[in-house]
Write a protein that holds these residues in place. Structure first.
Motif, PDB file in Angstrom:
ATOM      1  N   UNK A 160    -138.192 -72.966 -56.380  1.00 25.07           N
ATOM      2  CA  UNK A 160    -138.095 -73.221 -55.083  1.00 25.07           C
ATOM      3  C   UNK A 160    -139.143 -72.111 -54.243  1.00 25.07           C
ATOM      4  N   UNK A 161    -138.739 -71.978 -53.127  1.00 28.38           N
ATOM      5  CA  UNK A 161    -139.536 -71.148 -52.056  1.00 28.38           C
ATOM      6  C   UNK A 161    -138.924 -69.699 -51.696  1.00 28.38           C
ATOM      7  N   UNK A 162    -139.529 -68.652 -51.799  1.00 26.67           N
ATOM      8  CA  UNK A 162    -138.799 -67.346 -51.599  1.00 26.67           C
ATOM      9  C   UNK A 162    -138.883 -67.345 -50.000  1.00 26.67           C
ATOM     10  N   UNK A 163    -137.582 -66.991 -49.575  1.00 28.94           N
ATOM     11  CA  UNK A 163    -137.436 -66.995 -47.950  1.00 28.94           C
ATOM     12  C   UNK A 163    -137.758 -65.757 -47.517  1.00 28.94           C
ATOM     13  N   UNK A 164    -137.013 -64.554 -48.348  1.00 26.68           N
ATOM     14  CA  UNK A 164    -136.890 -63.321 -47.921  1.00 26.68           C
ATOM     15  C   UNK A 164    -137.033 -62.434 -49.048  1.00 26.68           C
ATOM     16  N   UNK A 165    -137.812 -61.270 -48.970  1.00 21.51           N
ATOM     17  CA  UNK A 165    -137.853 -60.559 -49.996  1.00 21.51           C
ATOM     18  C   UNK A 165    -137.697 -58.846 -49.418  1.00 21.51           C
ATOM     19  N   UNK A 166    -136.592 -58.204 -49.840  1.00 19.90           N
ATOM     20  CA  UNK A 166    -136.191 -56.957 -49.371  1.00 19.90           C
ATOM     21  C   UNK A 166    -136.002 -56.018 -50.684  1.00 19.90           C
ATOM     22  N   UNK A 167    -136.178 -54.735 -50.084  1.00 21.94           N
ATOM     23  CA  UNK A 167    -135.712 -53.692 -51.167  1.00 21.94           C
ATOM     24  C   UNK A 167    -134.240 -53.002 -50.804  1.00 21.94           C
ATOM     25  N   UNK A 168    -133.460 -53.126 -51.667  1.00 21.27           N
ATOM     26  CA  UNK A 168    -132.060 -52.705 -51.341  1.00 21.27           C
ATOM     27  C   UNK A 168    -131.572 -51.775 -52.515  1.00 21.27           C
ATOM     28  N   UNK A 169    -131.416 -50.286 -52.315  1.00 17.73           N
ATOM     29  CA  UNK A 169    -130.915 -49.777 -53.414  1.00 17.73           C
ATOM     30  C   UNK A 169    -129.518 -50.276 -53.912  1.00 17.73           C
ATOM     31  N   UNK A 170    -129.362 -50.206 -55.082  1.00 17.18           N
ATOM     32  CA  UNK A 170    -128.064 -50.643 -55.758  1.00 17.18           C
ATOM     33  C   UNK A 170    -127.545 -49.435 -56.793  1.00 17.18           C
ATOM     34  N   UNK A 171    -126.494 -48.782 -56.394  1.00 21.37           N
ATOM     35  CA  UNK A 171    -125.958 -47.845 -57.269  1.00 21.37           C
ATOM     36  C   UNK A 171    -127.085 -46.680 -57.287  1.00 21.37           C
ATOM     37  N   UNK A 172    -127.667 -46.234 -56.193  1.00 22.89           N
ATOM     38  CA  UNK A 172    -128.805 -45.166 -56.155  1.00 22.89           C
ATOM     39  C   UNK A 172    -130.000 -45.586 -56.817  1.00 22.89           C
ATOM     40  N   UNK A 173    -130.034 -46.751 -57.424  1.00 24.76           N
ATOM     41  CA  UNK A 173    -131.484 -47.112 -58.047  1.00 24.76           C
ATOM     42  C   UNK A 173    -132.115 -48.038 -57.129  1.00 24.76           C
ATOM     43  N   UNK A 174    -133.366 -48.346 -57.195  1.00 25.29           N
ATOM     44  CA  UNK A 174    -133.925 -49.280 -56.363  1.00 25.29           C
ATOM     45  C   UNK A 174    -133.691 -50.772 -56.918  1.00 25.29           C
ATOM     46  N   UNK A 175    -133.896 -51.757 -56.044  1.00 28.78           N
ATOM     47  CA  UNK A 175    -133.502 -53.049 -56.408  1.00 28.78           C
ATOM     48  C   UNK A 175    -134.248 -53.859 -55.644  1.00 28.78           C
ATOM     49  N   UNK A 176    -135.219 -54.832 -56.212  1.00 28.82           N
ATOM     50  CA  UNK A 176    -135.944 -55.720 -55.387  1.00 28.82           C
ATOM     51  C   UNK A 176    -134.941 -57.115 -55.164  1.00 28.82           C
ATOM     52  N   UNK A 177    -134.839 -57.443 -53.923  1.00 31.97           N
ATOM     53  CA  UNK A 177    -133.942 -58.775 -53.883  1.00 31.97           C
ATOM     54  C   UNK A 177    -134.910 -59.693 -53.106  1.00 31.97           C
ATOM     55  N   UNK A 178    -134.668 -60.988 -53.629  1.00 32.97           N
ATOM     56  CA  UNK A 178    -135.429 -62.304 -53.098  1.00 32.97           C
ATOM     57  C   UNK A 178    -134.351 -63.405 -52.827  1.00 32.97           C
ATOM     58  N   UNK A 179    -134.733 -64.091 -52.010  1.00 30.67           N
ATOM     59  CA  UNK A 179    -133.690 -65.313 -51.517  1.00 30.67           C
ATOM     60  C   UNK A 179    -134.672 -66.409 -51.913  1.00 30.67           C
ATOM     61  N   UNK A 180    -134.030 -67.171 -52.831  1.00 29.29           N
ATOM     62  CA  UNK A 180    -134.878 -68.578 -53.309  1.00 29.29           C
ATOM     63  C   UNK A 180    -134.113 -69.659 -52.565  1.00 29.29           C
ATOM     64  N   UNK A 181    -135.011 -70.783 -52.059  1.00 29.19           N
ATOM     65  CA  UNK A 181    -134.500 -71.942 -51.615  1.00 29.19           C
ATOM     66  C   UNK A 181    -134.941 -73.087 -52.117  1.00 29.19           C
ATOM     67  N   UNK A 182    -134.243 -73.888 -52.615  1.00 28.76           N
ATOM     68  CA  UNK A 182    -134.725 -75.061 -53.069  1.00 28.76           C
ATOM     69  C   UNK A 182    -134.546 -76.546 -52.523  1.00 28.76           C
TER      70      UNK A 182
END
Length: 141
Positions: A69-91
């Protein structure tokens, strides 16, 4: 049993030529009355299906899936003190969150980018999530 005369069956048959005219008009009217978002969702569903991907709505928890699909949003959100890159995929059917743990940025992972991802689907807080998926960049939307 009652027998039906052969000539009444021939009258009820549709020919491909008669379907074409009505189908074309039906498609035209549908395009004129559909919103832009509906048309984009329909196009995404077609392209995702052509890539051999599973529709996100059909993805079940704790099962491996391949989605596109297409990525709608891409954000940096820490999870448990470690960095995590999150992307929302829409199909076009639903959304799934793709999460790369320990990453701040991935080249090519930007909003509007077409992507195909494969991994284990889980559900957290009622949302479908795929952690550290294998992915292929497909081009811009």
């Amino acid at each position: 049993m009652d027998e039906v005369p052969a000539d009444t069956r021939a009258e009820t048959r549709k020919t491909p030529e008669s379907d074409r005219g009505r189908g074309g008009l039906r498609r035209f009217l549908r395009r004129m009355t559909s919103s832009r978002a509906e048309m984009e969702a329909e196009e995404l569903q077609k392209t995702s299906g052509a890539e051999g991907a599973t529709p996100i709505t059909a993805c079940a928890a704790r099962k491996r899936a391949c989605v596109a699909g297409t990525l709608r949003t891409v954000t940096l959100r820490p999870r448990g003190g470690a960095p995590a890159l999150e992307a929302e995929l829409y199909d076009g059917t639903d959304v799934i969150n793709l999460v790369w743990l320990g990453r701040r940025k991935i080249a090519g992972i930007d909003p509007g980018r077409r992507l195909r991802a494969e991994g284990l689907v889980s559900v957290q807080d009622g949302r479908k999530v795929m952690f550290n998926p294998r992915y292929e960049l497909r081009g811009s939307a």
